[in-house]
Design a protein around this motif. Structure first.
Motif, PDB file in Angstrom:
ATOM      1  N   GLN A  97       0.806  -1.216  -0.207  1.00 31.12           N
ATOM      2  CA  GLN A  97      -0.015   0.077   0.059  1.00 31.12           C
ATOM      3  C   GLN A  97       0.924   1.273  -0.140  1.00 31.12           C
ATOM      4  N   TYR A  98       0.437   2.480  -0.426  1.00 30.67           N
ATOM      5  CA  TYR A  98       0.672   3.623  -0.390  1.00 30.67           C
ATOM      6  C   TYR A  98      -0.028   4.678   0.183  1.00 30.67           C
ATOM      7  N   LYS A  99       0.438   5.521   0.902  1.00 28.46           N
ATOM      8  CA  LYS A  99      -0.337   6.569   1.395  1.00 28.46           C
ATOM      9  C   LYS A  99      -0.561   7.806   0.708  1.00 28.46           C
ATOM     10  N   VAL A 100      -1.759   8.278   0.514  1.00 29.41           N
ATOM     11  CA  VAL A 100      -2.017   9.366  -0.148  1.00 29.41           C
ATOM     12  C   VAL A 100      -2.608  10.287   0.434  1.00 29.41           C
ATOM     13  N   SER A 101      -1.876  11.764   0.721  1.00 21.31           N
ATOM     14  CA  SER A 101      -2.394  12.665   1.626  1.00 21.31           C
ATOM     15  C   SER A 101      -2.834  14.009   0.768  1.00 21.31           C
ATOM     16  N   TYR A 102      -3.640  14.706   1.617  1.00 21.94           N
ATOM     17  CA  TYR A 102      -4.020  16.061   0.768  1.00 21.94           C
ATOM     18  C   TYR A 102      -4.013  17.130   1.589  1.00 21.94           C
ATOM     19  N   ASN A 103      -3.320  18.086   1.100  1.00 19.97           N
ATOM     20  CA  ASN A 103      -3.329  19.240   1.862  1.00 19.97           C
ATOM     21  C   ASN A 103      -3.889  20.371   1.179  1.00 19.97           C
ATOM     22  N   PHE A 111     -11.805  14.260   3.498  1.00 22.10           N
ATOM     23  CA  PHE A 111     -10.842  13.498   4.190  1.00 22.10           C
ATOM     24  C   PHE A 111      -9.212  14.068   3.951  1.00 22.10           C
ATOM     25  N   ARG A 112      -8.424  13.987   4.707  1.00 16.73           N
ATOM     26  CA  ARG A 112      -6.970  14.308   4.487  1.00 16.73           C
ATOM     27  C   ARG A 112      -6.271  13.338   3.984  1.00 16.73           C
ATOM     28  N   GLU A 113      -6.422  11.987   4.218  1.00 18.09           N
ATOM     29  CA  GLU A 113      -5.407  11.067   3.808  1.00 18.09           C
ATOM     30  C   GLU A 113      -6.382   9.673   3.481  1.00 18.09           C
ATOM     31  N   ASN A 165       4.295   6.674  -1.555  1.00 20.52           N
ATOM     32  CA  ASN A 165       3.605   7.765  -0.935  1.00 20.52           C
ATOM     33  C   ASN A 165       3.561   8.965  -1.569  1.00 20.52           C
ATOM     34  N   ILE A 166       2.314   9.754  -1.578  1.00 25.04           N
ATOM     35  CA  ILE A 166       2.433  11.067  -2.384  1.00 25.04           C
ATOM     36  C   ILE A 166       1.392  12.044  -1.448  1.00 25.04           C
ATOM     37  N   THR A 167       1.644  13.262  -1.577  1.00 23.76           N
ATOM     38  CA  THR A 167       1.072  14.183  -0.949  1.00 23.76           C
ATOM     39  C   THR A 167       0.463  15.376  -2.019  1.00 23.76           C
ATOM     40  N   TYR A 168      -1.017  15.423  -2.148  1.00 24.53           N
ATOM     41  CA  TYR A 168      -1.460  16.405  -3.368  1.00 24.53           C
ATOM     42  C   TYR A 168      -1.640  17.741  -2.471  1.00 24.53           C
TER      43      TYR A 168
END
Length: 183
Positions: A97-103, A111-113, A165-168
């Protein structure tokens, strides 16, 4: 006439050097980061990896024989469905799995993640591909006086492949104030 042999001084020096070398060798073999402990840790890690691989293989065999239901999409998309203690809490090994985060700046999202899972033929797999689905993309509500901005590094779209893992991030921009013309 000269006698052949070793002197007492040479013998003592040889014994001292031998004791020093023995001390260094024993420390290297028996210490906290010794060869023996490193080898024991490697054996434990290998045994754990073999057990995990056997469990994964048995789960796959059960799935292929119809003895186990495929993991439903809502559980794959929702990382909080169960509480078995893995990072995302969904029962799927974290390495799949990969974590996808949103700022979101100057706005809110539902949701943020979230977590995306590498899937192959409908089941989590190390050889699978992780893609964003509709459930992985948040709804955005800009704050009053703001409008939807631009995503960075790119738009999170359905079908986008996730390879780590990525943050948008999005900054909602000020809404232009429109002043009506005077009559």
């Amino acid at each position: 006439m000269k006698e052949k042999g070793i002197t007492l001084v040479a013998l003592v020096v040889t014994i001292v050097v031998t004791i020093i070398l023995a001390g260094i060798t024993i420390g290297y073999i028996m210490g906290d980061s010794s060869v023996i402990k490193v080898a024991q840790n490697s054996v434990e890690e290998t045994d754990n990896a073999i057990k995990q691989e056997q469990d994964d293989l048995q789960n796959l065999v059960n799935l292929l024989h119809g003895e186990q239901e495929p993991i439903p999409e809502d559980i794959l998309a929702d990382p909080t469905r169960d509480g078995n203690g893995d990072l995302s809490g969904d029962g799927i090994p974290d390495y799949l799995q990969y974590k996808v985060s949103y700022n979101i700046s100057s706005g809110q999202s539902n949701f943020r993640e979230t977590v995306v899972t590498k899937i192959l033929n409908g089941i989590p797999s190390e050889n699978g591909v992780a893609m964003l689905e509709e459930a992985h993309i948040p709804s955005i509500a800009p704050s009053a006086g703001y409008e939807i901005g631009k995503w960075e590094p790119s738009d999170p779209k359905v079908g986008a492949i996730v390879s780590g893992n990525i943050t948008y991030s999005m900054t909602c921009s000020n809404k232009p104030i429109v002043v009506p013309p005077l009559p």
